[in-house]
Design a protein around this motif. Structure first.
Motif, PDB file in Angstrom:
ATOM      1  N   VAL A  33       4.057   3.487   3.526  1.00 29.31           N
ATOM      2  CA  VAL A  33       2.883   2.705   3.936  1.00 29.31           C
ATOM      3  C   VAL A  33       2.641   2.883   5.429  1.00 29.31           C
ATOM      4  O   VAL A  33       3.573   2.831   6.235  1.00 29.31           O
ATOM      5  CB  VAL A  33       3.062   1.206   3.615  1.00 29.31           C
ATOM      6  CG1 VAL A  33       1.839   0.409   4.080  1.00 29.31           C
ATOM      7  CG2 VAL A  33       3.303   0.991   2.121  1.00 29.31           C
ATOM      8  N   ILE A  34       1.382   3.113   5.769  1.00 29.81           N
ATOM      9  CA  ILE A  34       0.955   3.242   7.167  1.00 29.81           C
ATOM     10  C   ILE A  34      -0.123   2.201   7.421  1.00 29.81           C
ATOM     11  O   ILE A  34      -1.081   2.102   6.652  1.00 29.81           O
ATOM     12  CB  ILE A  34       0.382   4.646   7.443  1.00 29.81           C
ATOM     13  CG1 ILE A  34       1.441   5.724   7.201  1.00 29.81           C
ATOM     14  CG2 ILE A  34      -0.168   4.743   8.866  1.00 29.81           C
ATOM     15  CD1 ILE A  34       0.870   7.138   7.163  1.00 29.81           C
ATOM     16  N   SER A  35       0.019   1.405   8.465  1.00 27.42           N
ATOM     17  CA  SER A  35      -1.011   0.412   8.795  1.00 27.42           C
ATOM     18  C   SER A  35      -2.011   1.003   9.784  1.00 27.42           C
ATOM     19  O   SER A  35      -1.636   1.743  10.697  1.00 27.42           O
ATOM     20  CB  SER A  35      -0.387  -0.864   9.364  1.00 27.42           C
ATOM     21  OG  SER A  35       0.470  -0.579  10.456  1.00 27.42           O
ATOM     22  N   LEU A  36      -3.279   0.655   9.578  1.00 23.07           N
ATOM     23  CA  LEU A  36      -4.361   1.163  10.424  1.00 23.07           C
ATOM     24  C   LEU A  36      -5.100   0.010  11.099  1.00 23.07           C
ATOM     25  O   LEU A  36      -5.491  -0.954  10.442  1.00 23.07           O
ATOM     26  CB  LEU A  36      -5.364   1.964   9.582  1.00 23.07           C
ATOM     27  CG  LEU A  36      -4.845   3.155   8.770  1.00 23.07           C
ATOM     28  CD1 LEU A  36      -6.009   3.805   8.031  1.00 23.07           C
ATOM     29  CD2 LEU A  36      -4.137   4.160   9.660  1.00 23.07           C
ATOM     30  N   ASP A  37      -5.304   0.101  12.386  1.00 25.80           N
ATOM     31  CA  ASP A  37      -6.075  -0.836  13.195  1.00 25.80           C
ATOM     32  C   ASP A  37      -5.424  -2.216  13.300  1.00 25.80           C
ATOM     33  O   ASP A  37      -5.323  -2.768  14.381  1.00 25.80           O
ATOM     34  CB  ASP A  37      -7.514  -0.965  12.678  1.00 25.80           C
ATOM     35  CG  ASP A  37      -8.376  -1.823  13.597  1.00 25.80           C
ATOM     36  OD1 ASP A  37      -8.439  -1.490  14.797  1.00 25.80           O
ATOM     37  OD2 ASP A  37      -8.947  -2.819  13.133  1.00 25.80           O
TER      38      ASP A  37
END
Length: 313
Positions: A127-131
């Motif tokens: 999982v990669i979080s954006l913003d």
């Protein structure tokens, strides 16, 4: 008359049946044990969970991700949470069921997504979080502009614009989102450190233009002694501009955050003083590039910054 099968033919038939009965289960076993990674199976899939597509910033973020996905030769599956934490959880669970290799998530609520992020990582999905960051669960990487630095940038600009004194209204984003928290902290700390200016009220308008309009209208009804507005995104800033115009309040410096097309047009027209310029397409692009690296077994940075600028008159 009975047909007689020779012992040799009978033996060959039995051997063939035994071989077929073994071949079926072995093939099924091989198929089910094939690597779950989309990259390994030739069907690379990345999930993109957006907080809302009813916001030009996130539409641009999605475009950046889509364009990069085409270059990388991967399938991008986008789901829209419509600013509903429960809907976001359900849609991410659907991405897990689709067996995507990596999930790019832009949280509606940074804490509310923690459980579903853990659910994904427990099943081997990166999982990669954006913003906006995830609070309460670990992600492989966080890709965002420095929201606190952007808030500080806005405060420095307004303090200088006001000559070091004046009343400021602050329109806040969705409570619980990291973007609202970080932008507010950066702005508030810098404004207080400078002295002279005063934040007379801080009210949430949920990153929404219509709410920015209505909240600003209510603020104006109780206090018209306003010299500046800092809105934690451009949509709220544009709503505030309409409210100020309707009330006949002139020379109020409005600063937004995101540098959407509408906001930059407003700055050029003089109805907004400035907007902190993020690069949402670049955030989406970096997201897919980082996901590709993870699928290829490469290491990635835990935090990947995206540059900020101030777009002003």
């Amino acid at each position: 008359m009975k047909k007689i099968v020779s012992p040799l033919i009978g033996a060959l038939l039995i051997a063939g049946l035994v071989a077929c009965s073994k071949q079926g289960p072995e093939s099924a076993s091989t198929s089910s044990s094939a690597p779950a990674s989309g990259a390994a199976s030739g069907q690379a899939k990345i999930g993109l969970s957006i907080s809302t597509l009813n916001n030009p910033f996130f539409v641009s973020l999605r475009k950046g991700a889509e364009d990069e996905a085409k270059k990388e030769g991967v399938t991008l599956i986008t789901v829209d949470a419509q600013n509903d934490p429960a809907k976001q959880q359900a849609s991410v669970e659907d991405l897990i069921e689709k067996k995507v290799s990596v999930i790019l998530i832009n949280p509606t609520d940074s804490s509310a997504v923690a459980n579903v992020v853990k659910e994904a990582t427990d099943k081997g999905i990166k999982v990669i979080s954006l913003d906006r960051s995830v609070k309460g669960a670990e992600v492989s990487s966080h890709i965002a502009s420095d929201n606190a630095a952007g808030g500080k940038m806005a405060a420095d600009f307004l303090v200088e614009k006001l000559g070091g004194k004046g009343n400021i209204v602050e329109l806040q984003g969705i409570p619980g989102s990291s973007a609202a928290r970080e932008r507010g902290t950066g702005f508030d700390d810098e404004a207080q450190a400078k002295g002279g200016v005063k934040i007379v009220t801080k009210q949430p308008a949920d990153f929404d233009r219509a709410k920015g309009l209505s909240v600003m209208e209510n603020i104006i009804q109780s206090n018209k002694d306003i010299q500046a507005v800092f809105a934690q995104n451009d949509e709220m800033a544009l709503g505030a501009v309409k409210a100020l115009q309707a009330a006949g309040l002139k020379n109020v410096a409005v600063v937004g955050f995101d540098a959407t097309d509408d906001a930059m047009a407003a700055v050029k027209a003089g109805t907004m003083a400035a907007t902190v310029q993020q690069q949402p397409e670049l955030i989406g692009q970096y997201g897919v590039q980082t996901a590709r690296k993870l699928m290829d077994g490469q290491s990635v940075d835990k935090s990947i910054p995206v540059p900020l600028n101030l777009f002003k008159q």
